[in-house]
Design a protein around this motif. Sequence first.
Motif, mmCIF file in Angstrom:
data_model
loop_
_atom_site.group_PDB
_atom_site.id
_atom_site.type_symbol
_atom_site.label_atom_id
_atom_site.label_comp_id
_atom_site.label_asym_id
_atom_site.label_seq_id
_atom_site.Cartn_x
_atom_site.Cartn_y
_atom_site.Cartn_z
ATOM 1 N N LYS A 48 -28.350 27.196 -58.566
ATOM 2 C CA LYS A 48 -28.164 25.874 -58.310
ATOM 3 C C LYS A 48 -28.855 25.313 -57.358
ATOM 4 N N ARG A 49 -29.699 23.936 -57.475
ATOM 5 C CA ARG A 49 -30.442 23.503 -56.518
ATOM 6 C C ARG A 49 -29.677 22.531 -55.724
ATOM 7 N N GLU A 50 -29.318 22.391 -54.715
ATOM 8 C CA GLU A 50 -28.829 21.751 -53.608
ATOM 9 C C GLU A 50 -29.689 20.416 -53.528
ATOM 10 N N PRO A 51 -28.864 19.191 -53.459
ATOM 11 C CA PRO A 51 -29.703 17.858 -53.301
ATOM 12 C C PRO A 51 -30.536 17.845 -52.270
ATOM 13 N N GLU A 52 -30.315 18.562 -50.994
ATOM 14 C CA GLU A 52 -31.235 18.409 -50.027
ATOM 15 C C GLU A 52 -32.507 19.249 -50.124
ATOM 16 N N GLU A 53 -32.576 20.161 -51.017
ATOM 17 C CA GLU A 53 -33.456 21.044 -51.176
ATOM 18 C C GLU A 53 -34.894 20.828 -51.864
ATOM 19 N N HIS A 111 -31.565 23.376 -61.195
ATOM 20 C CA HIS A 111 -31.449 24.899 -60.353
ATOM 21 C C HIS A 111 -33.134 25.368 -60.297
ATOM 22 N N PRO A 116 -26.917 22.100 -64.307
ATOM 23 C CA PRO A 116 -27.388 21.471 -63.321
ATOM 24 C C PRO A 116 -28.676 21.727 -63.125
#
Length: 479
Positions: free
Chosen positions: A125-130, A87, A85
């Motif tokens: 892991k990069r969250e969608p909102e970040e 990240h 994913p």
Amino acid sequence: MQSPTDQFVTSGAMARVMANAMPQTMHSMISPGLQSLYDHCLRVYPTQSNPLQVTAVLKYWLGGPDPLDYISMYSNPGDADQDIPPHWHYISFGLSDLHGDGRVHEITDLQTPSGFGFELTFRLKREPEEMSPPTWPAAVMQALAKYVFQSSNLLCAGDHVSWHCPLDNSESRIQHMLMSEDPQLGQVMTCFGSVTFIQIVGVCLEELKAAQKWNGPGVIDLLRSHPRAGGHWLVTDMRRGETIFELDPQLKEAVDDGIATQGSNLSGVSARCSWTQQSVSTNNNEESNDDSDAKDIDNNKVTIGENENNDCFVREDKYSQSRNSCSSAMSVSHDQQNQSNSRMSFASETGAPEPGELIQTKYLKRLNLKFNLEAGLLLPLALRGRLKHDRHFTFKSIIGDLAITFVTPAVSGSFVSITQPYAIHGPWLQVLIPNDYIDRMLADLNQLDDYQNDNQDNLPKKYDWPEKGLSIELMPEDN
């Protein structure tokens, strides 16, 4: 838009984030060791020559508390074909020699590693909102760097770190760490020596215990095998709610088989430890009852000696630290992957050079050992997973060179024997346990399963084996 010098404080006085760090390609303004690492990162991230950075407010060589000069935060797109994913990729600068002038690390040649020989990385892991990377991983990396500077213990692939709370201070199950080599950065040769990039991998308690009982690389391979547990690049997902064994129950059987057939690769653990004794005979077979005979071992970091009761005491210096509630309970376990050789040495177990010839080996008739609870809970593992396989196990002081190593008669490199089972040489204490006594000690220690790290009501707890002149005390974590 912020200028290159605009900064804002993140957490306390520990660090600042540079929204637009000075370009890493400006060779004239960057030390050569740092430039070598920047160039290596640029090969992986050619479009990110100016990533966000966390930097120490006051540099370490100027008296600041944080050893890492910088922590760069890159945006990694991942690889959909490999289930990797998007990240954030955090990379530290400061454990290796950045400056080459002795201000932090001793000056060496290219035949030796640069500084401590490694830097830390972490993939989150990069969250969608970040839109920007969280900065809490920088605090974790600084705490690990302080441990290395304070203890001189290196972090290697396969090692484990008990952290005892969510890494991001949330309610996550990811509360501990394993170490692995970074899959993209690997190793690089700089102008001051080689540097290996060691990646922090966030894990659950069950995964940490599996690594301790079996081995770190084995558990790392299990995490790599499942995309939701880290995948090929071992990306930490703080929102992961299931352990690798819940995601794939068959993997628990693989770990159990490995423990039964291979034993444990866990060769040592950082600990709060000390010892006392009643009478001593020297290696000249002369009887000595002077318990005030003291020694000082000065490695320019911590001095260890004995007080009037022959308790090991520690005098701290600039590497001493006050840590937050999570990192203050941190414990590091070291994984020994080469099981074909059970030989040990003074340097490998203490992390210190061999003391001079004037340091005598003293043989102890009776021995009382003291360990903090978390270290003591590993005693059955040390006996069952290490000594039963004729391998040694070492408890290394978290604030000095003191090392307490348990051995059997088959372990090479020891200076103890069946007739003289306890001996101290400089800061290295060896404790010989006969093979036919291991099961007896395991039976007496079976109550340790009832203890938890957060249950210290019945401490201190003492275990005695009077016929061997040996006793072990478990102490509260704050002692």
